[in-house]
Design an enzyme around this catalytic site. Structure first.
Site, short mmCIF file in Angstrom:
data_model
loop_
_atom_site.label_atom_id
_atom_site.label_comp_id
_atom_site.label_asym_id
_atom_site.label_seq_id
_atom_site.Cartn_x
_atom_site.Cartn_y
_atom_site.Cartn_z
N HIS A 259 0.85 -1.19 0.00
CA HIS A 259 0.00 0.00 0.00
C HIS A 259 0.89 1.24 0.00
CE1 HIS A 259 -3.82 -2.04 0.53
NE2 HIS A 259 -3.28 -2.78 1.49
N CYS B 262 -0.56 1.88 -5.09
CA CYS B 262 -1.23 3.13 -5.44
C CYS B 262 -0.21 4.26 -5.57
CB CYS B 262 -2.28 3.48 -4.39
SG CYS B 262 -3.64 2.32 -4.28
#
Length: 354
Positions: free
Chosen positions: A163, A205
């Site tokens: 992440h 991301c």
């Protein structure tokens, strides 16, 4: 004299710049262009990192284990792969298929396998250990198998998944590595001659933000999403209730599964594996620091362990026969009646340190 040296330096700089800009010109001999574009690396290494914990991040473990399987299949040995798994999904109590990890809902392939060698597991996967690994500053007592023993001839693949956000990647949901820290670590690698060329691949991301600070030469980078974009997962397995793999890595693996050790597929092709219509996010590529044309770089230069070989069609007679002298078969007999001694090239160049 000082003026002459400055003039010579300027002349050489202009000459090199001119040659670089005209490599594609038909007036430049093709043999010279091919030599510039050919890799001169001597060994391949891979650093594969899953930075996420917890069952709902199952897909990140599947991502990294799938890349691990691909580079092993293409020839990089376990001794030259550093595998970091922040969580052990194979032994998670929620896993209805113990000791197995799959990267698709059809359960076609167990990517955990029988011979996975995890070098850093669980809470050993930290920012400190990752930076120490890259820079060669591991703490005393670290096992040799946990060290990145690269040199100036090493092509290094770094794959990160987890992440992330604008300029950082989370480790263990408790700390972060920033894009500046990554750039500093890779700069140290270059200064210490720890790589020849480096391929940086990240699936998270806003992944492109992680390579923005790079300034070191010979780096080719690809990211699953641009700044401001999310990277999406591919599909879920209802039987275990979690996503199986991330979208960018899924299409990268689809490409890698078609690659063989003698493949002529290139890095330029690999950089196009996930167009926006299937990836949904926009894949970012950075190649301004790389001094070769990705369309002329074999994918096995980073994902494989292929060595230049010379194939001989004629049989080689290595048996000693009376028709051959001792010298012809590389045997020396120092004293009459003594047993012959065979001369082998030394494994280590110890004479250089005498």
């Amino acid at each position: 004299m000082e003026f002459s040296c400055k003039f010579l330096a300027i002349f050489l700089a202009i000459t090199i710049l001119t040659v670089t800009r005209t490599l594609g010109n038909s007036n430049v001999p093709q043999k010279f262009v091919d030599r510039i574009q050919k890799s001169n690396h001597t060994n391949n290494w891979a650093v594969l990192v899953d930075a996420s914990r917890f069952w709902f991040n199952y897909r990140h473990v599947a991502n990294v284990l799938s890349i691990y399987r691909s580079v092993k299949r293409l020839g990089i040995p376990d001794s030259q792969i550093i595998l970091m798994l922040a969580d052990d999904m194979a032994c998670n109590p929620r896993n209805s298929r113990p000791a197995q990890v799959f990267n698709n809902a059809n359960q076609h392939l167990n990517v955990y396998g029988d011979d996975v060698e995890v070098d850093y597991r669980g809470y050993d996967v930290t920012v400190e250990n990752f930076v120490r690994l890259l820079t060669g500053r591991t703490v005393n007592g670290t096992a040799r198998s946990k060290k990145l023993l690269t040199d100036a001839g090493s092509n290094v693949l770094i794959y990160l998944t987890g992440h992330g956000g604008d300029g950082f990647l989370k480790f263990q949901d408790s700390e972060e590595i920033t894009s500046q820290e990554l750039a500093d670590a890779i700069e140290q690698m270059w200064e210490k001659k720890r790589y020849n060329e480096l391929f940086f691949m990240v699936d998270t991301c806003q992944a492109a933000s992680l390579y923005e600070k790079f300034t070191s030469p010979n780096i080719l980078a690809v990211a699953s999403s641009l700044v401001g974009e999310d990277s999406l997962s591919h599909h879920v397995d209802p039987s275990i209730g979690v996503y199986m793999i991330d979208r960018y890595t899924y299409y990268a693996l689809e490409f890698l599964e078609k690659v063989q050790v003698n493949s002529q597929k290139t890095m330029g092709e690999f950089l196009k594996v996930c167009p926006k219509r299937v990836c949904i996010s926009t894949v970012g590529v950075r190649k301004d620091l790389f001094n070769r044309d990705p369309d002329k770089v074999l994918i096995t230069d980073f994902f494989g362990g292929v060595r230049p070989t010379k194939i001989l069609s004629d049989p080689i007679d290595i048996e000693f026969t009376p028709e051959k002298t001792f010298e012809e078969v590389n045997i020396n007999i120092p004293l009459e009646g003594a047993k012959p001694s065979y001369n082998f090239p030394s494994q280590f160049a110890s004479e250089l340190f005498d």
